[in-house]
Design an enzyme around this catalytic site. Sequence first.
Site, PDB file in Angstrom:
ATOM      1  N   LYS A  96       0.868  -1.178   0.000  1.00 16.38           N
ATOM      2  CA  LYS A  96       0.000   0.000   0.000  1.00 16.38           C
ATOM      3  C   LYS A  96       0.904   1.227   0.000  1.00 16.38           C
ATOM      4  CE  LYS A  96      -3.021   2.733   2.897  1.00 16.38           C
ATOM      5  NZ  LYS A  96      -3.848   2.849   4.097  1.00 16.38           N
ATOM      6  N   ASN A 205      -9.370   1.095  10.167  1.00 17.37           N
ATOM      7  CA  ASN A 205      -8.572   0.784  11.349  1.00 17.37           C
ATOM      8  C   ASN A 205      -9.166   1.449  12.601  1.00 17.37           C
ATOM      9  OD1 ASN A 205      -4.979   0.669  11.901  1.00 17.37           O
ATOM     10  ND2 ASN A 205      -6.566   0.531  13.403  1.00 17.37           N
TER      11      ASN A 205
HETATM   12  C1  LIG Z   1      -4.014   1.453   8.779  1.00 19.56           C
HETATM   13  C2  LIG Z   1      -3.961   2.317   7.612  1.00 19.56           C
HETATM   14  O1  LIG Z   1      -3.529   1.954   6.564  1.00 19.56           O
HETATM   15  C3  LIG Z   1      -4.491   3.690   7.776  1.00 19.56           C
HETATM   16  O2  LIG Z   1      -3.565   4.593   7.288  1.00 19.56           O
HETATM   17  C4  LIG Z   1      -5.785   3.697   7.045  1.00 19.56           C
HETATM   18  O3  LIG Z   1      -5.840   4.648   6.082  1.00 19.56           O
HETATM   19  C5  LIG Z   1      -6.950   3.613   7.963  1.00 19.56           C
HETATM   20  O4  LIG Z   1      -7.534   4.831   8.283  1.00 19.56           O
HETATM   21  P1  LIG Z   1      -8.622   4.895   9.459  1.00 19.56           P
HETATM   22  O5  LIG Z   1      -7.864   4.678  10.726  1.00 19.56           O
HETATM   23  O6  LIG Z   1      -9.233   6.258   9.342  1.00 19.56           O
HETATM   24  O7  LIG Z   1      -9.610   3.803   9.229  1.00 19.56           O
END
Ligand SMILES: CC(=O)[C@@H](O)[C@H](O)COP(=O)(O)O
Length: 254
Positions: A96, A205
């Site tokens: 990613k 997340n």
């Molecule tokens: C874990 C990860 O890759 C984060 O950078 C992702 O973009 C999730 O974002 P949130 O915590 O807002 O769900």
Amino acid sequence: MLKIGNHTFHSRLFLGTGKFPSFEVQKKAVDASGTEVLTFAVRRMNIYQQDQPNFLEMLDLTRYKLLPNTAGAQTVDEAVRIAHLARASGLCDMIKVEVIADTKTLLPDPIATLEATKILVEEGFTVLPYTSDDPILARKLWEAGAHAIMPGGSPIGSGQGLLNPLYLRYIIEDSPVPVIIDAGIGSPADVAQAMELGADGVLLNTAVSGAKDPVKMAQAMKWAVEAGRLGWEAGRIPKKVVATASSPKEGMLD
Ligand SMILES: CC(=O)[C@@H](O)[C@H](O)COP(=O)(O)O
């Protein structure tokens, strides 16, 4: 079935592994989410201090595909170097791409993201760039060979949900590769909205790790992905500005 590069998944929920209250809660939440893909910042990996706790050690890693991310990178060079580190560590070939050059919004640097994507595609990685909700940039990313596009719903960790459903829809309708809505999801309703727009999946997340009960929230997110996807496949009714009786008139007594 979701296909990204050479990888196929049953679950359309990608889960981040950061900021859980404990490794035990993290493990239970990961189980409850039904996810097959876990993402984490390569920079969090404890390569040099093997005696220190490892945030992935409670998990049966044979059950999940690991999606290392380049979080912490602020330049093309840093993102590419982190991707090389992930590959050298024997992690999955998926990466990613996350190049953040603004600490207030944590929005991705579009030019650096595109450049890093081109380089890593060329080097044979399966590349999933984290991008803004800009449909033109999304097009440039898939033209550059990105294997999936990951537009943000709203700023990382903000829990604001989908701020620009229209632009996300443009991306989803045009993209020849899977679109995973990534970042800013706050609740199961946001997930269902993303899936009902036709997204191929979501990555989240904070909404789970920061919930009062992360395990229950992980389960709720799993169901929201499934409900939203089913709703999209079923095809919603068009919205109307006038009421229409739901009982048929035929056969009714006057
Ligand atoms: C874990 C990860 O890759 C984060 O950078 C992702 O973009 C999730 O974002 P949130 O915590 O807002 O769900």
